[in-house]
Design a protein around this motif. Structure first.
Motif, PDB file in Angstrom:
ATOM      1  N   VAL A 246      -6.498  19.381  -4.328  1.00  0.00           N
ATOM      2  CA  VAL A 246      -6.660  17.956  -4.534  1.00  0.00           C
ATOM      3  C   VAL A 246      -5.689  17.283  -3.606  1.00  0.00           C
ATOM      4  O   VAL A 246      -6.475  15.855  -3.221  1.00  0.00           O
ATOM      5  N   SER A 247      -5.199  18.147  -3.151  1.00  0.00           N
ATOM      6  CA  SER A 247      -3.691  17.549  -2.399  1.00  0.00           C
ATOM      7  C   SER A 247      -4.315  16.901  -0.966  1.00  0.00           C
ATOM      8  O   SER A 247      -4.400  15.756  -0.281  1.00  0.00           O
ATOM      9  N   MET A 248      -4.984  18.100  -0.064  1.00  0.00           N
ATOM     10  CA  MET A 248      -5.926  17.979   0.683  1.00  0.00           C
ATOM     11  C   MET A 248      -6.736  16.995   0.564  1.00  0.00           C
ATOM     12  O   MET A 248      -7.279  16.286   1.824  1.00  0.00           O
ATOM     13  N   GLU A 249      -7.633  16.518  -0.788  1.00  0.00           N
ATOM     14  CA  GLU A 249      -9.055  15.947  -0.504  1.00  0.00           C
ATOM     15  C   GLU A 249      -8.037  14.075  -0.666  1.00  0.00           C
ATOM     16  O   GLU A 249      -8.411  13.381   0.209  1.00  0.00           O
ATOM     17  N   ARG A 250      -6.682  14.407  -0.604  1.00  0.00           N
ATOM     18  CA  ARG A 250      -6.312  12.564  -0.959  1.00  0.00           C
ATOM     19  C   ARG A 250      -5.925  12.470   0.693  1.00  0.00           C
ATOM     20  O   ARG A 250      -6.557  10.785   1.118  1.00  0.00           O
ATOM     21  N   ILE A 251      -5.975  13.313   1.725  1.00  0.00           N
ATOM     22  CA  ILE A 251      -5.352  12.793   2.512  1.00  0.00           C
ATOM     23  C   ILE A 251      -6.711  12.636   3.322  1.00  0.00           C
ATOM     24  O   ILE A 251      -6.781  11.425   3.957  1.00  0.00           O
TER      25      ILE A 251
ATOM     26  N   SER B  34      -8.025   9.492   2.685  1.00  0.00           N
ATOM     27  CA  SER B  34      -7.121   8.602   3.396  1.00  0.00           C
ATOM     28  C   SER B  34      -7.737   7.965   4.403  1.00  0.00           C
ATOM     29  O   SER B  34      -8.056   6.943   5.344  1.00  0.00           O
ATOM     30  N   LEU B  35      -7.798   9.257   5.418  1.00  0.00           N
ATOM     31  CA  LEU B  35      -8.676   9.390   7.019  1.00  0.00           C
ATOM     32  C   LEU B  35      -9.796   8.423   7.252  1.00  0.00           C
ATOM     33  O   LEU B  35     -10.110   8.024   7.458  1.00  0.00           O
ATOM     34  N   SER B  36     -10.563   9.345   6.128  1.00  0.00           N
ATOM     35  CA  SER B  36     -11.549   8.935   5.879  1.00  0.00           C
ATOM     36  C   SER B  36     -12.539   7.199   6.340  1.00  0.00           C
ATOM     37  O   SER B  36     -12.538   7.226   6.828  1.00  0.00           O
ATOM     38  N   ALA B  37     -10.983   6.218   5.441  1.00  0.00           N
ATOM     39  CA  ALA B  37     -11.241   5.095   5.342  1.00  0.00           C
ATOM     40  C   ALA B  37     -10.575   4.102   6.304  1.00  0.00           C
ATOM     41  O   ALA B  37     -10.977   3.299   6.896  1.00  0.00           O
TER      42      ALA B  37
ATOM     43  N   TYR C 262       2.046   8.678   7.272  1.00  0.00           N
ATOM     44  CA  TYR C 262       2.926   9.513   6.651  1.00  0.00           C
ATOM     45  C   TYR C 262       1.437   9.740   5.487  1.00  0.00           C
ATOM     46  O   TYR C 262       1.009   8.882   4.990  1.00  0.00           O
ATOM     47  N   MET C 263       1.315  10.929   5.802  1.00  0.00           N
ATOM     48  CA  MET C 263       0.162  11.974   4.515  1.00  0.00           C
ATOM     49  C   MET C 263       0.932  13.127   4.394  1.00  0.00           C
ATOM     50  O   MET C 263       1.447  14.251   5.196  1.00  0.00           O
ATOM     51  N   THR C 264       1.404  13.339   3.044  1.00  0.00           N
ATOM     52  CA  THR C 264       2.086  14.813   2.857  1.00  0.00           C
ATOM     53  C   THR C 264       1.344  15.325   1.828  1.00  0.00           C
ATOM     54  O   THR C 264       0.600  15.091   0.920  1.00  0.00           O
TER      55      THR C 264
ATOM     56  N   GLU D 192       3.921   7.813  -2.622  1.00  0.00           N
ATOM     57  CA  GLU D 192       4.961   8.382  -1.807  1.00  0.00           C
ATOM     58  C   GLU D 192       4.501   9.493  -1.149  1.00  0.00           C
ATOM     59  O   GLU D 192       4.825  10.192   0.243  1.00  0.00           O
ATOM     60  N   LEU D 193       3.228   9.486  -1.311  1.00  0.00           N
ATOM     61  CA  LEU D 193       2.716  10.799  -0.566  1.00  0.00           C
ATOM     62  C   LEU D 193       2.297   9.941   0.770  1.00  0.00           C
ATOM     63  O   LEU D 193       1.390  10.658   1.924  1.00  0.00           O
ATOM     64  N   LEU D 194       1.421   9.150   0.380  1.00  0.00           N
ATOM     65  CA  LEU D 194       0.426   8.529   1.187  1.00  0.00           C
ATOM     66  C   LEU D 194       1.111   7.005   2.311  1.00  0.00           C
ATOM     67  O   LEU D 194       1.022   6.276   1.061  1.00  0.00           O
ATOM     68  N   TYR D 195       1.190   6.833   2.807  1.00  0.00           N
ATOM     69  CA  TYR D 195       1.351   5.668   3.248  1.00  0.00           C
ATOM     70  C   TYR D 195       1.944   5.036   4.618  1.00  0.00           C
ATOM     71  O   TYR D 195       2.132   6.160   5.190  1.00  0.00           O
ATOM     72  N   VAL D 196       2.204   4.034   5.267  1.00  0.00           N
ATOM     73  CA  VAL D 196       2.307   4.035   6.284  1.00  0.00           C
ATOM     74  C   VAL D 196       3.772   2.803   6.695  1.00  0.00           C
ATOM     75  O   VAL D 196       3.634   2.130   5.686  1.00  0.00           O
TER      76      VAL D 196
END
Length: 335
Positions: free
Chosen positions: A209-214, A217-220, A78-80, A68-72
């Motif tokens: 931790v939430s910023m690391e997820r973003i 995701s951006l790096s990939a 979308y990144m929360t 629900e936080l990282l999706y297209v």
């Protein structure tokens, strides 16, 4: 409120010009960043129609599931994440949910708080300083990378400040004090301060931790889409900085736990000393009590039996004998 950031050139420097947009205004096509702060439903509809996206609600931004936080959705990413806000002496720190939406070359941010990191980035992006802002306004991806970097910089400042405060607390905990009452008060204040610092650091770590997820995701995504090399390097560098801050936050949390255990141990020692004093006093008064219990004070030659004020005197002595120890304990701040 809707704020737009458009690229402008000033004295050879590429900057971002920030201005507010009303509902009746037309959003320019060259807008690179739309910043929604506590948007109304009408403002959300205006941005949705312009950018071709769906603005998430405040309740949706509070979800903790990664899906629900990282999706297209509909070509938009979308990144929360959660950012620490309201860090001051007079306000309680809190985590503000922020949604970053990338659609083509445009960035849309949705937030209901105003973290200081956003103000810092907006000021830096709108100020010409040695051409350092040229990469900031290149694209929505570059603006997103700059925003996350500002969040990390702010997190580093907060952790550094908390580390300095914890060091001062550490010195006060193990400082020798002659006044037991002042010592007890200082330990209670220290426990409350450690609780506040621990809460702030845990929230800051959750934000990281939430910023690391973003960033992961951006790096990939950038690796798959073969994004510009400079942008990929910036994301990797920011990710390394973030992970080092996470380790520092973990170190501070461990130190707070150690200081908390030490403070509780000192509190237990103080309580043991008080109980020891009570035990000694009980032992001192035990022999007179024993003798009085055996003989019962039943003697023929007790002068007070013939005194007309003997009974009132005994009552007053009992009251004084009860009040004096209580007042002494209160004065020593044992109660």
């Amino acid at each position: 409120m809707i704020f737009i950031h458009q690229p402008v050139t000033e004295a050879g420097h590429h900057l971002l010009e920030r201005r507010a947009v009303n509902l009746q205004d037309v959003i320019p096509e060259d807008t690179l960043w739309l910043d929604l702060i506590r948007p109304t439903r009408e403002e959300e509809l205006k941005v949705e129609e312009f950018a071709g996206i769906e603005v998430p609600t405040r309740e949706e931004m509070k979800d903790i599931e990664p899906s629900e936080l990282l999706y297209v959705e509909d070509g938009a990413r979308y990144m929360t994440g959660r950012v620490l806000s309201k860090v001051s002496e007079s306000e309680d720190p809190g985590l503000a949910g922020i949604t970053f939406i990338l659609r083509g070359n445009r960035l849309i941010t949705v937030r209901h708080e105003e973290p200081q990191a956003f103000r810092m980035f907006a000021q830096r992006a709108g100020r010409a300083t040695s051409g350092q802002n040229q990469s900031v306004v290149a694209s929505g991806d570059a603006i997103l990378a700059g925003l996350i970097e500002a969040v990390i910089d702010r997190a580093a400042d907060v952790l550094q400040l908390q580390g300095e405060r914890i060091d001062r607390l550490s010195g006060s905990i193990f400082e020798v004090q002659d006044d037991p009452s002042a010592r007890n008060t200082a330990l209670q204040d220290t426990l409350r301060a450690l609780g506040r610092h621990g809460d702030l650091i845990s929230k800051q770590r959750e934000s990281l931790v939430s910023m690391e997820r973003i960033l992961l995701s951006l790096s990939a995504t950038y690796r798959t889409n073969k994004a510009p090399r400079d942008l990929r390097e910036d994301v990797r560098s920011t990710l390394r900085d973030l992970q080092s801050l996470e380790e520092h936050a973990t170190f501070l949390s461990t130190k707070i736990q150690f200081l908390l255990d030490a403070t509780l141990g000192l509190v237990n020692l103080e309580q043991n000393n008080i109980i020891k004093l009570f035990s000694v006093m009980a032992v001192v008064f035990m022999p007179p009590t024993l003798i009085a219990s055996i003989y019962g004070m039943n003697f023929k030659t007790i002068p007070e039996l013939d005194w007309s004020f003997g009974y009132p005197m005994a009552v007053v002595m009992m009251v004084v004998a009860a009040v004096l120890p209580y007042a002494f304990f209160r004065w020593k701040k044992w109660l």
